[in-house]
Design a protein around this motif. Structure first.
Motif, PDB file in Angstrom:
ATOM      1  N   GLY A  58       0.814  -1.203   0.000  1.00  0.00           N
ATOM      2  CA  GLY A  58       0.000   0.000   0.000  1.00  0.00           C
ATOM      3  C   GLY A  58       0.850   1.257   0.000  1.00  0.00           C
ATOM      4  N   ALA A  59       0.330   2.311  -0.584  1.00  0.00           N
ATOM      5  CA  ALA A  59       1.054   3.584  -0.627  1.00  0.00           C
ATOM      6  C   ALA A  59       1.023   4.255   0.741  1.00  0.00           C
ATOM      7  CB  ALA A  59       0.429   4.504  -1.677  1.00  0.00           C
ATOM      8  N   ASP A  60       2.023   5.088   0.998  1.00  0.00           N
ATOM      9  CA  ASP A  60       2.049   5.853   2.236  1.00  0.00           C
ATOM     10  C   ASP A  60       0.993   6.963   2.193  1.00  0.00           C
ATOM     11  OD1 ASP A  60       4.143   4.302   3.083  1.00  0.00           O
ATOM     12  OD2 ASP A  60       5.686   5.746   2.515  1.00  0.00           O
ATOM     13  N   VAL A  61       0.511   7.342   3.350  1.00  0.00           N
ATOM     14  CA  VAL A  61      -0.488   8.409   3.483  1.00  0.00           C
ATOM     15  C   VAL A  61       0.100   9.513   4.363  1.00  0.00           C
ATOM     16  CG1 VAL A  61      -2.791   8.988   4.330  1.00  0.00           C
ATOM     17  CG2 VAL A  61      -2.381   6.768   3.264  1.00  0.00           C
ATOM     18  N   ARG A  62      -0.209  10.752   4.042  1.00  0.00           N
ATOM     19  CA  ARG A  62       0.300  11.885   4.809  1.00  0.00           C
ATOM     20  C   ARG A  62      -0.833  12.602   5.548  1.00  0.00           C
ATOM     21  NH1 ARG A  62       5.511  13.153   3.952  1.00  0.00           N
ATOM     22  NH2 ARG A  62       6.560  12.073   2.232  1.00  0.00           N
ATOM     23  N   ALA A  63      -0.502  13.102   6.728  1.00  0.00           N
ATOM     24  CA  ALA A  63      -1.492  13.817   7.543  1.00  0.00           C
ATOM     25  C   ALA A  63      -0.781  14.888   8.372  1.00  0.00           C
ATOM     26  CB  ALA A  63      -2.241  12.850   8.457  1.00  0.00           C
ATOM     27  N   LEU A  64      -1.530  15.904   8.752  1.00  0.00           N
ATOM     28  CA  LEU A  64      -1.023  16.963   9.628  1.00  0.00           C
ATOM     29  C   LEU A  64      -1.562  16.759  11.038  1.00  0.00           C
ATOM     30  CD1 LEU A  64      -1.388  20.197   7.445  1.00  0.00           C
ATOM     31  CD2 LEU A  64       0.725  19.022   8.051  1.00  0.00           C
ATOM     32  N   LEU A  65      -0.722  17.020  12.026  1.00  0.00           N
ATOM     33  CA  LEU A  65      -1.139  16.898  13.420  1.00  0.00           C
ATOM     34  C   LEU A  65      -0.737  18.175  14.152  1.00  0.00           C
ATOM     35  CD1 LEU A  65      -2.298  15.311  15.778  1.00  0.00           C
ATOM     36  CD2 LEU A  65      -0.034  14.294  16.121  1.00  0.00           C
ATOM     37  N   LYS A  66      -1.720  18.850  14.729  1.00  0.00           N
ATOM     38  CA  LYS A  66      -1.464  20.092  15.456  1.00  0.00           C
ATOM     39  C   LYS A  66      -1.291  19.788  16.942  1.00  0.00           C
ATOM     40  CE  LYS A  66      -3.172  24.831  15.872  1.00  0.00           C
ATOM     41  NZ  LYS A  66      -4.239  25.799  15.498  1.00  0.00           N
ATOM     42  N   LEU A  67      -0.251  20.389  17.532  1.00  0.00           N
ATOM     43  CA  LEU A  67       0.058  20.168  18.941  1.00  0.00           C
ATOM     44  C   LEU A  67       0.156  21.492  19.683  1.00  0.00           C
ATOM     45  CD1 LEU A  67       2.957  17.564  18.551  1.00  0.00           C
ATOM     46  CD2 LEU A  67       0.602  17.046  19.184  1.00  0.00           C
ATOM     47  N   ALA A  68      -0.274  21.478  20.930  1.00  0.00           N
ATOM     48  CA  ALA A  68      -0.027  22.617  21.807  1.00  0.00           C
ATOM     49  C   ALA A  68       1.451  22.613  22.204  1.00  0.00           C
ATOM     50  CB  ALA A  68      -0.916  22.538  23.043  1.00  0.00           C
ATOM     51  N   PHE A  69       1.952  23.752  22.635  1.00  0.00           N
ATOM     52  CA  PHE A  69       3.360  23.871  22.987  1.00  0.00           C
ATOM     53  C   PHE A  69       3.772  22.829  24.028  1.00  0.00           C
ATOM     54  CE2 PHE A  69       6.886  25.599  25.435  1.00  0.00           C
ATOM     55  CZ  PHE A  69       7.744  26.055  24.449  1.00  0.00           C
ATOM     56  N   ASP A  70       2.986  22.698  25.088  1.00  0.00           N
ATOM     57  CA  ASP A  70       3.340  21.754  26.149  1.00  0.00           C
ATOM     58  C   ASP A  70       3.178  20.302  25.717  1.00  0.00           C
ATOM     59  OD1 ASP A  70       4.198  23.567  28.046  1.00  0.00           O
ATOM     60  OD2 ASP A  70       2.203  23.849  28.916  1.00  0.00           O
ATOM     61  N   GLU A  71       2.234  20.014  24.820  1.00  0.00           N
ATOM     62  CA  GLU A  71       2.108  18.652  24.299  1.00  0.00           C
ATOM     63  C   GLU A  71       3.376  18.245  23.563  1.00  0.00           C
ATOM     64  OE1 GLU A  71      -2.698  18.133  23.457  1.00  0.00           O
ATOM     65  OE2 GLU A  71      -1.427  19.103  21.938  1.00  0.00           O
ATOM     66  N   ALA A  72       3.931  19.181  22.791  1.00  0.00           N
ATOM     67  CA  ALA A  72       5.167  18.903  22.066  1.00  0.00           C
ATOM     68  C   ALA A  72       6.357  18.814  23.030  1.00  0.00           C
ATOM     69  CB  ALA A  72       5.409  19.990  21.023  1.00  0.00           C
ATOM     70  N   ILE A 133       2.603   9.001   7.326  1.00  0.00           N
ATOM     71  CA  ILE A 133       3.610  10.028   7.553  1.00  0.00           C
ATOM     72  C   ILE A 133       2.910  11.247   8.143  1.00  0.00           C
ATOM     73  CG2 ILE A 133       5.486  11.357   6.552  1.00  0.00           C
ATOM     74  CD1 ILE A 133       5.805   8.329   6.291  1.00  0.00           C
ATOM     75  N   VAL A 134       3.241  11.573   9.378  1.00  0.00           N
ATOM     76  CA  VAL A 134       2.586  12.665  10.097  1.00  0.00           C
ATOM     77  C   VAL A 134       3.541  13.852  10.216  1.00  0.00           C
ATOM     78  CG1 VAL A 134       1.428  13.356  12.217  1.00  0.00           C
ATOM     79  CG2 VAL A 134       1.234  10.995  11.407  1.00  0.00           C
ATOM     80  N   GLN A 135       3.109  14.995   9.730  1.00  0.00           N
ATOM     81  CA  GLN A 135       3.898  16.216   9.867  1.00  0.00           C
ATOM     82  C   GLN A 135       3.301  17.061  10.985  1.00  0.00           C
ATOM     83  OE1 GLN A 135       4.377  18.545   6.321  1.00  0.00           O
ATOM     84  NE2 GLN A 135       6.172  19.602   7.118  1.00  0.00           N
ATOM     85  N   LEU A 136       4.156  17.502  11.894  1.00  0.00           N
ATOM     86  CA  LEU A 136       3.696  18.207  13.088  1.00  0.00           C
ATOM     87  C   LEU A 136       3.649  19.720  12.884  1.00  0.00           C
ATOM     88  CD1 LEU A 136       5.655  16.283  15.876  1.00  0.00           C
ATOM     89  CD2 LEU A 136       3.417  15.755  14.864  1.00  0.00           C
ATOM     90  N   VAL A 137       2.647  20.325  13.510  1.00  0.00           N
ATOM     91  CA  VAL A 137       2.520  21.779  13.563  1.00  0.00           C
ATOM     92  C   VAL A 137       2.320  22.137  15.036  1.00  0.00           C
ATOM     93  CG1 VAL A 137       1.220  23.805  12.846  1.00  0.00           C
ATOM     94  CG2 VAL A 137       1.491  21.891  11.265  1.00  0.00           C
TER      95      VAL A 137
END
Length: 229
Positions: A58-72, A133-137
């Motif tokens: 299967g192909a890879d899938v990409r998604a964005l994940l938003k985090l609060a400062f303290d969560e990161a 593949i998750v890219q963090l914000v």
């Protein structure tokens, strides 16, 4: 039975006495045979390609994940929702909404990409699934500014008065993990880039008061910028 249909048609027509009819029968049977063979090859190849597609990884899938400062900062795992392809009825691929838990590392920063194995597209029951593949914000903090080149380091701008500078006063300084007391260094203030207003002012480093280094040991530094008001 379908494979010999053109031949049967030819034999039936050849019982007629007219030579022109016989010639027409031969041409018709040949044309029908060619059409049937083309259709047979087309559907056979189509089924083979579909099977290869289902059996492929299967192909890879990409998604964005938003985090609060303290969560990161603390590396708190967080769930992300995304769309992926999975086998539906009859093996046909359909789009489905899925969720996955993302193991966020301590000190995560905006732009960091994380791979979650086996959570991507699924092309078949026996096929290996792709990855997610998750890219963090990461949200900005109200007081701390992350360094652009070293995300484990942070900057804090502290307003002080001239009297505090002259006396070398001890002032509380907030850090991500709690407040510390810092004595205002007179020599730094006098030699600082800005003595008043909105400038950066003198810079004082507090080692280990920054953020965790991603997937490494140790902590970054916090740089206190004194600004005289």
């Amino acid at each position: 039975a379908r494979a010999v249909a053109p031949l049967g048609l030819y034999i039936g027509l050849c019982t007629m006495t007219s030579e022109s009819v016989k010639s027409t029968a031969i041409k018709t049977a040949a044309a029908l045979g060619a059409v049937w063979l083309s259709l047979f090859v087309y559907f056979r190849v189509k089924r083979r390609l579909e099977r290869q597609e289902l059996d492929a990884r299967g192909a890879d899938v990409r998604a964005l994940l938003k985090l609060a400062f303290d969560e990161a900062r603390l590396g708190i795992p967080k769930e992300v929702s995304y769309d992926a392809l999975v086998p539906g009825d009859g093996g046909k691929l359909v789009r489905m909404r899925r969720t996955a838990m993302v193991p966020v590392p301590k000190g995560a920063y905006t732009g960091l990409s994380l791979r979650v194995k086996g959570k991507g597209n699924i092309h078949g029951e026996d096929a290996e699934p792709g990855d997610l593949i998750v890219q963090l914000v990461v949200d900005e903090h109200d007081d701390f500014v992350r360094d652009a080149e070293r995300p484990e380091d942070i900057h804090y701008y502290l307003s002080v008065t001239e009297d505090q500078v002259e006396s070398g006063a001890i002032v509380p300084v907030p850090t991500p993990s709690g407040s510390v007391e810092v004595s205002i260094p007179k020599d730094l203030i006098k030699g600082g880039a800005a003595a008043s207003g909105d400038g950066d002012g003198a810079e004082f480093e507090i080692e280990g008061a920054g953020l965790p280094r991603v997937q490494q040991e140790g902590m970054g530094s916090m740089y206190v910028h004194f600004v005289v008001v």
